[in-house]
Motif scaffolding. Structure first.
Motif, mmCIF file in Angstrom:
data_model
loop_
_atom_site.group_PDB
_atom_site.id
_atom_site.type_symbol
_atom_site.label_atom_id
_atom_site.label_comp_id
_atom_site.label_asym_id
_atom_site.label_seq_id
_atom_site.Cartn_x
_atom_site.Cartn_y
_atom_site.Cartn_z
ATOM 1 N N PRO A 14 29.285 13.829 -14.669
ATOM 2 C CA PRO A 14 29.805 13.019 -15.778
ATOM 3 C C PRO A 14 28.949 11.795 -16.055
ATOM 4 N N GLU A 15 28.432 11.183 -14.999
ATOM 5 C CA GLU A 15 27.621 9.973 -15.150
ATOM 6 C C GLU A 15 26.394 10.267 -16.032
ATOM 7 N N ALA A 16 25.694 11.359 -15.695
ATOM 8 C CA ALA A 16 24.497 11.719 -16.472
ATOM 9 C C ALA A 16 24.884 12.099 -17.902
ATOM 10 N N ALA A 21 24.703 10.547 -23.627
ATOM 11 C CA ALA A 21 25.372 10.263 -24.911
ATOM 12 C C ALA A 21 25.117 8.817 -25.337
ATOM 13 N N ALA A 22 24.965 7.931 -24.346
ATOM 14 C CA ALA A 22 24.768 6.498 -24.646
ATOM 15 C C ALA A 22 23.433 6.245 -25.343
ATOM 16 N N LYS A 23 22.521 7.231 -25.293
ATOM 17 C CA LYS A 23 21.224 7.055 -25.969
ATOM 18 C C LYS A 23 21.373 7.033 -27.490
ATOM 19 N N PRO A 31 22.863 0.034 -20.665
ATOM 20 C CA PRO A 31 23.637 0.167 -19.422
ATOM 21 C C PRO A 31 22.768 0.771 -18.318
ATOM 22 N N THR A 32 22.926 0.264 -17.083
ATOM 23 C CA THR A 32 22.206 0.893 -15.975
ATOM 24 C C THR A 32 23.046 1.991 -15.369
ATOM 25 N N PHE A 46 30.267 1.268 -19.013
ATOM 26 C CA PHE A 46 29.130 0.538 -19.605
ATOM 27 C C PHE A 46 29.292 -0.985 -19.487
ATOM 28 N N SER A 47 29.874 -1.426 -18.381
ATOM 29 C CA SER A 47 30.205 -2.855 -18.261
ATOM 30 C C SER A 47 28.980 -3.748 -18.149
#
Ligand code: COA
Ligand code: AMP
Length: 629
Positions: A14-16, A21-23, A31-32, A46-47
């Motif tokens: 899920p993280e990947a 998607a965040a791209k 986000p790191t 995405f904190s």
């Protein structure tokens, strides 16, 4: 990729999946990592990123060459107005409005209530708040002053942005007196109000408190986008729960951007530049996600439609708008199609328009009955997609993901879980039930990005309402089952929430209003089945002994009271006086049994019922209203 590939890629990592998607989003600081679980079960997404919603929904499209593209089409058959706003115009208008709000003291984190009808300025107000990092809370125009006051006291806005009026067919909704009434009722007072004066009604402004939308922007410096943290709230949207106190659903900024952007292609099957139309209202979650943010973040053209499915002017309005504006994906509520079908069962209006631009239609907000889906399939000849979600979740959780792969459509089912969700059916003790068995619908925590991290000012209520019953899971409040192919079927709510014309309402809230009538000793409100609106509220009143009142008079008073206190949208028109209410021996009102009687369904006599004879009285009372036959 097929649905299973996409779903499995999420499940495996899920993280990947969410970082990929965040791209699709422009970050000020990327986000790191995606999930922050230090505070579980209060998860964050995405904190560690910094971002601005308005930049992503507006400015970046201007930077990337879409400035001349139409961002918003305003089509109002009620006022006979049509207008187009390009992305560059939208950027300028929103920057000016944000600048004016800033000049009056609105800053990052401040709350701003927006109480507006379906005009483009409503979206501009939302985006202007987002530009400043202020947190908006849009209140639906069909709610009365009292409901607005409750929200003012809960989120304590620095400012309120409203219109002078809204327009319902044949009736002007006087927003300004409702706004003034709400501010009088509320303990918290906003610093100032901004009023959009509409041609149809010019409202009187309160000196020193109210400012004209146009006048107060004069000569101000336009505002730039203010970066916020990924987990900072983008907005608060109140929704109905079990009691009259609405729940303030919070949407966190980073996840909201990532998830909505992902859904536009993968679910709704549109590319940037396509026209996407959700015929809802900005006051509901569908309006937030799919009239305003989703399409704009993705670079689509969105439509602000101020009209009704029928009567503005006729049952061909939807098809006229689709043809005229080249709509590729259309989203509405089943009740709207039922209204059209009732007036035009054989599709005479459909035949008048060229709908070749339309590729798919989505339905949500309430159960999509198979008759309505089949009618729409036959009339429109495109996939008619039922999908399931909630205000809390912010975007679809269970859907036939057309943009990835059109799966077989099963009538009566919104299809399969999307990445982020793993629906399960549990019994009362939290045991997982096999396919075909009915139980509570849940999904394991954490909920995916773009859902709600908590409720505004109400963390305990958040845990109690959604997390505590089945530890480790989110409790949806819906009951249903899953079939052998993994398709979900939604059957009912497990709480006192009802769904009237696609609007989510609390019977508990209506009971609180009825109980406030001086002659009412006890009451119950249930949702009975309705061929057009899905459900309709019906009230049962027990009057104080010795009240000596005419029953019909009390009924008409409580109908008026609900309209005054909650608003016309409650559609509370039916009530009946009874001697007693059916209860269990422990005093719990048997609302479920009353619903079965009203709907003419067979029911099992509850083992714990105090006095079975009361059910005959309830049946007779319902028959006087035309139910229980
Ligand atoms: N402002 C003020 N009043 C409003 C309002 C608004 N924004 N929206 C609705 N109302 C009023 C209506 O005028 C009506 O008032 P009335 O009692 O004086 O007639 C009352 O609230 C009930 O409205 P509604 O339940 O919408 O019924 P309706 O008979 O006016 O219309 C439909 C029936 C099916 C055509 C209509 O409900 C509809 O278009 N539904 C689509 C629902 C939808 O888009 N839901 C969003 C979730 S996806
Ligand atoms: P809202 O928060 O107003 O979007 O309402 C959410 C509720 O509406 C859900 O919990 C369901 O009870 C109901 N609902 C929404 N979409 C569907 C659907 N496609 N099928 C059945 N019920 C739905």
């Amino acid at each position: 990729m097929a649905y299973q590939d996409v779903y499995q890629s999420w499940k495996k990592d899920p993280e990947a999946f969410w970082l990929e998607a965040a791209k699709g989003i422009d970050w000020v600081e990327a986000p790191t990592k995606a999930l922050f679980d230090d505070n579980a079960p209060m998860y964050e997404w995405f904190s560690d990123a910094k971002v601005n919603t308005c930049w992503n929904a507006v400015d970046r499209h201007v930077e990337n060459g879409r400035g001349e593209q139409t961002a918003i089409i305003y089509d109002s058959p009620i006022t006979h107005t049509k207008r187009e706003i390009s992305y560059v115009e939208l950027r300028n208008r929103v920057a000016n409005l944000a600048g004016a709000l800033r000049a009056k003291g609105v800053e990052k984190g401040d709350r701003v209530i927006i109480y507006m009808p379906m005009v483009p300025e409503a979206l501009e107000a939302m985006l202007a708040c987002a530009r400043l990092g202020a947190v908006h809370s849009v209140v639906f125009g069909g709610f009365a002053a009292n409901e607005l006051a409750v929200r003012i006291d809960d989120c304590k806005p620095k400012a309120i942005i409203a219109a002078s009026c809204g327009l319902e067919p044949g009736r002007v909704v006087h927003y300004k007196p409702l706004l003034d009434g709400a501010i009088d009722l509320a303990e918290h007072k906003p610093d100032f109000c901004v009023i959009l004066q509409r041609e149809q009604e010019v409202a009187e402004l309160v000196e020193g408190r109210d400012f004209n939308w146009h006048g107060f922007q004069y000569g101000v410096e336009p505002a730039e986008c203010v970066p916020v943290n990924g987990n900072d709230p983008a907005y608060i949207l109140y929704t109905s729960g079990t009691t009259g106190a609405p729940k303030g659903v919070i949407r966190a900024t980073g996840g909201h951007l990532v998830a909505l952007n992902w859904t536009m292609k993968n679910i709704y099957n549109v590319e940037p530049g396509d026209v996407f139309w959700a015929a809802s209202d900005v006051g509901w979650v569908v309006g937030h996600s799919y009239i305003c943010y989703g399409p704009l973040i993705h670079g689509n053209t969105t439509i602000v439609f101020e009209g009704k499915p029928v009567g503005t002017p006729d049952a061909g309005t939807f098809w006229r708008v689709i043809q005229e504006h080249n709509v590729k994906t259309f989203f509405t509520a089943p009740t709207a199609f039922r209204a059209v079908k009732r007036e035009d069962p054989t599709g005479e209006f459909v035949k008048k328009y060229d709908l070749s631009c339309l590729d798919q239609v989505f339905l949500a907000g309430e159960r999509a009955d198979p008759d309505t889906i089949v009618w729409a399939q036959e009339q429109l000849n495109v996939p008619i997609i039922d999908h399931w979600w909630q205000t809390e979740l912010g975007y679809p959780a269970v859907c036939n993901p057309v943009g990835i792969e059109l799966m077989p459509v099963k009538l009566g089912s919104p299809s399969v879980p999307l990445p982020g969700y793993e629906m399960k059916i549990l019994d009362e003790d939290g045991n997982e039930l096999p396919p075909g068995e009915l139980g509570a619908i849940v999904t394991p925590l954490p909920l995916p990005p773009g859902t709600f991290p908590t409720l505004w000012n109400a963390e305990d209520r958040y845990k109690k309402s959604y997390l505590n019953t089945f530890p480790g899971y989110y409790e949806t409040g819906d009951a249903g089952m899953i079939d052998e192919d993994g398709y979900l079927y939604i059957m009912a709510r497990t709480d006192d929430v009802i769904n009237v014309a696609g609007h989510r309402l609390s019977t508990g809230g209506m009971e609180e209003v009825l109980a406030g009538h001086p002659d009412v000793a006890e009451c119950a409100v249930i949702g009975v089945s309705d061929a057009l609106k899905g459900q309709m509220p019906v009230g049962f009143l027990c009057l104080n002994s010795g009240a000596g009142r005419d029953n019909a008079e009390v009924v008409s008073e409580v109908v008026k009271l609900v309209r005054e206190k909650i608003g016309p949208v409650a559609a509370f028109k039916l009530a009946v006086v009874v001697d007693r209410l059916p209860k269990t021996r422990s005093g719990k009102i048997l609302r479920g049994t009353m619903v079965s009687i009203a709907d003419g369904k067979s029911y099992k006599m509850p083992a714990t019922i105090d006095d079975p004879a009361i059910l005959d009285e309830i049946t007779d009372a319902l028959k006087t209203l035309g139910y229980a036959s």
